[in-house]
Design a protein around this motif. Structure first.
Motif, PDB file in Angstrom:
ATOM      1  N   CYS A   1       0.786  -1.265  -0.063  1.00 29.42           N
ATOM      2  CA  CYS A   1       0.086  -0.056  -0.085  1.00 29.42           C
ATOM      3  C   CYS A   1       0.964   1.244  -0.025  1.00 29.42           C
ATOM      4  O   CYS A   1       1.835   1.266   1.046  1.00 29.42           O
TER       5      CYS A   1
ATOM      6  N   ARG B   1       0.077   4.103   0.824  1.00 30.48           N
ATOM      7  CA  ARG B   1      -0.348   5.147   1.846  1.00 30.48           C
ATOM      8  C   ARG B   1       0.086   4.552   3.205  1.00 30.48           C
ATOM      9  O   ARG B   1       0.919   5.452   3.753  1.00 30.48           O
ATOM     10  N   CYS B   2       0.076   3.385   3.521  1.00 29.88           N
ATOM     11  CA  CYS B   2       0.575   2.792   4.901  1.00 29.88           C
ATOM     12  C   CYS B   2       1.679   1.802   4.778  1.00 29.88           C
ATOM     13  O   CYS B   2       2.152   1.386   5.787  1.00 29.88           O
TER      14      CYS B   2
ATOM     15  N   CYS C   1      -6.685  -1.130   0.113  1.00 27.79           N
ATOM     16  CA  CYS C   1      -5.916  -1.772   1.322  1.00 27.79           C
ATOM     17  C   CYS C   1      -6.781  -2.106   2.502  1.00 27.79           C
ATOM     18  O   CYS C   1      -7.674  -1.358   3.083  1.00 27.79           O
TER      19      CYS C   1
ATOM     20  N   CYS D   1      -5.578   0.245   5.558  1.00 29.11           N
ATOM     21  CA  CYS D   1      -5.872   1.935   5.744  1.00 29.11           C
ATOM     22  C   CYS D   1      -7.071   2.285   4.887  1.00 29.11           C
ATOM     23  O   CYS D   1      -7.690   3.537   4.886  1.00 29.11           O
TER      24      CYS D   1
ATOM     25  N   TYR E   1      -6.969   2.695   1.629  1.00 30.67           N
ATOM     26  CA  TYR E   1      -6.762   3.278   0.288  1.00 30.67           C
ATOM     27  C   TYR E   1      -7.264   2.581  -0.803  1.00 30.67           C
ATOM     28  O   TYR E   1      -7.161   1.248  -0.696  1.00 30.67           O
TER      29      TYR E   1
HETATM   30 ZN   LIG Z   1      -2.846   1.271   3.250  1.00 30.74          ZN
END
Ligand SMILES: [Zn+2]
Lengths: 291, 267
Positions: A34, A36-37, A53, A56, A58
């Protein structure tokens, strides 16, 4: 913007299939990491929840066809301008070959699919950009297809739903690509003057010249959770201000709290929300008691 | 029964249990889709706005939001909007105009926020622009003061075709405390100021500022939210019928005259 395109690509690590980048010794293509995380998820799990995801939330990229499938009523889509394809306006070296290779690889003619469809019975013009085709950068074909979609929508008095995703203007077409920003924005203006409804959905990633034109001009602007939306690339900005930017910088949530996104909508609710918004913006919707 | 004084009304409408914007919206409208942001700087949580249906009619709703506890009040800044709140309201009003939806404003605010950043971003300009644009907005506007109508911060959402007030609501040029401070340099004279300033719904009908009083249950709206909302629904139903029927020319002329005729003088 070519730079931006590279930066976005590296930041989001979409190239997970490249075994050199897989530090853990797992067969290629097995994991989704991911952007983002940074959580790694088994690809099967990631696919089974609709490319989201599980840690998180996403919302990752879809192909235009996948998007169409989960958005439009079955059997209602009629494609516009399916055969429009790129030429090489500034004789940029290797451009034609690149486009040809992508056509073969993706099965798409260009970075956007446009047409007409119904969403729970509500007729609309729809455009879906596909980041798998040259990062959905906007050149002549994308600009022309969007402009024609709006012009047809005006003719037919239809609303427009546009799923935006893009690395920005297409460098290989030089200044011609920059002008697509003005051209598409002009078409949005005429559609708006005709009193018609335009809804944009910002998906991962929406950046550069597309953010700076039609994608930001919806009457209503929706975004999928955690997607990347911005104008300049993160590293360009970090380089300029010599500071590390917070993780949520240029996320859909960041954009919303700064006043540029109306609603963040999960993929599973998107069709429902679009249907309602289309219905709420119908002129014929006026009930008897008020007439 | 003795008449409730302005001061007593203030304590009723400042009761933390009094319904807030989200209670009214949930009970009066359907399909509320909240729209965020001014497209310039931020999304001000002190004002909520969006599209909804009222008895199947698509409408735009704009409302100041009062929190019910400290946590909520921190988020909504005690219903005191920044310029971006007024600019969001204007953006949504303009959208309502484009799609010919009536605008319904619910107002309950101590006033526009007074602070350094609000000044930097042009609090005065933001309110001023709303007054001008709302005056000429080509769609009906109904405003209801549901609690405190605090000065320019309330007026920024109350240039309208009809102004209704809940029975205990007040509407004033300045908060009673502020008035006491300015008039007598003594903020402890708040009560006296409240009772002197002519701020109740009845006063405002007499002064030609408000058009309609919507009754509340005994002891205030919080005692029976459903009944309060039923009364608001009934009012909106009639008011929308009245105003949606008008020709655009007639609508805008009456709106202009509604404010044009206010002012007392001799010559
Ligand atoms: Zn994520």
């Amino acid at each position: 913007m070519e730079d931006l395109f590279k930066i976005v690509k590296s930041r989001l690590k979409i190239d997970i299939k490249n075994p050199r980048k897989n530090k853990v010794n797992i067969p290629s293509g097995l994991l989704f990491k991911c952007p983002r995380c940074q959580t790694a998820i088994f690809n099967d799990d990631f696919e089974s929840v609709g490319r989201i995801c599980t840690n998180c939330g996403y919302h990752s990229r879809l192909t235009a066809l996948q998007r169409l499938e989960i958005t439009a009523d079955k059997g209602t889509f009629v494609e516009y301008d399916a055969n429009l394809s790129s030429v090489n306006p500034i004789n940029f070296p290797g451009y034609e070959e690149k486009v040809k290779a992508l056509m073969a690889k993706t099965g798409l003619k260009e970075a956007i699919v446009t047409g007409e469809c119904e969403i729970r019975g509500e007729r609309c013009v729809i455009g879906i950009m596909d980041s798998h085709f040259m990062m959905a950068s906007m050149g002549s074909v994308v600009g022309e297809k969007i402009t024609r979609a709006f012009e047809r929508a005006i003719e037919k008095k239809l609303p427009v739903v546009l799923f935006a995703a893009s690395g920005g203007a297409r460098m290989q077409e030089g200044i011609v690509s920059l002008m697509q920003m003005a051209k598409t924005s002009g078409a949005v203006a005429l559609h708006s003057e005709a009193g018609l409804f335009y809804c944009t959905v910002l998906t991962d990633p929406t950046t550069g010249g597309v953010t700076a034109s039609f994608a930001s001009l919806g009457d209503v602007i929706l975004a999928e959770p955690k997607v990347l939306v911005g104008f300049a690339g993160r590293r360009v900005i970090e380089g300029t201000i010599k500071q590390r930017l917070p993780d949520e910088f240029q996320s859909a949530e960041f954009l919303q709290s700064h006043g540029f996104v109306d609603m963040i909508v999960e993929r599973k609710r998107m069709r429902h929300v679009l249907y309602h918004l289309l219905k709420l913006h119908k002129r014929e919707a006026i009930p008897e008691w008020i007439k | 029964m003795d008449k409730i004084t302005a001061w007593e009304k203030l304590s009723i409408i400042r009761n933390p249990k009094r319904p807030n914007a989200y209670d009214y919206i949930a009970n009066i409208f359907e399909n509320y889709y909240e729209m965020c942001g001014d497209r310039l700087y931020s999304d001000d949580r002190a004002i909520t706005g969006g599209i909804a249906t009222f008895e199947k009619l698509p409408v735009t709703v704009i409302a100041t939001v009062r929190g019910k506890n400290i946590e909520q009040n921190k988020e909504v800044n005690f219903a005191m909007a920044h310029p971006e709140g007024y600019r969001k309201a204007l953006r949504l009003a303009k959208q309502a105009e484009k799609f010919k939806r009536p605008v319904i404003c619910l107002v309950d605010t101590p006033g526009a926020y007074c602070g350094v950043q609000a000044e930097e971003r042009g609090q005065g300009e933001a309110i001023a622009r709303n007054l001008k644009e709302f005056m000429r907005l080509k769609t009906p506007i109904i405003s209801i003061i549901t609690g405190e109508g605090g000065s320019g911060g309330a007026l920024g959402l109350a240039v309208c075709d009809e102004l209704a007030m809940l029975e205990n609501a007040v509407y004033s040029v300045i908060s009673p405390r502020g008035a006491a401070n300015i008039l007598w340099r003594d903020s402890s004279k708040e009560k006296e100021a409240a009772n002197t300033m002519k701020i109740t719904a009845e006063d405002l009908i007499k002064l030609g500022v408000a058009d309609k009083i919507i009754s509340e249950p005994l002891c205030g709206a919080h005692n029976d939210i459903n009944m309060t909302c039923d009364n608001i629904v009934e009012y909106l139903f009639e008011s929308l019928k009245r105003n949606c029927k008008k020709s655009l020319e007639n609508l805008l002329e009456s709106r202009y005259n509604k404010f044009r005729k206010i002012g007392l003088f001799s010559e």
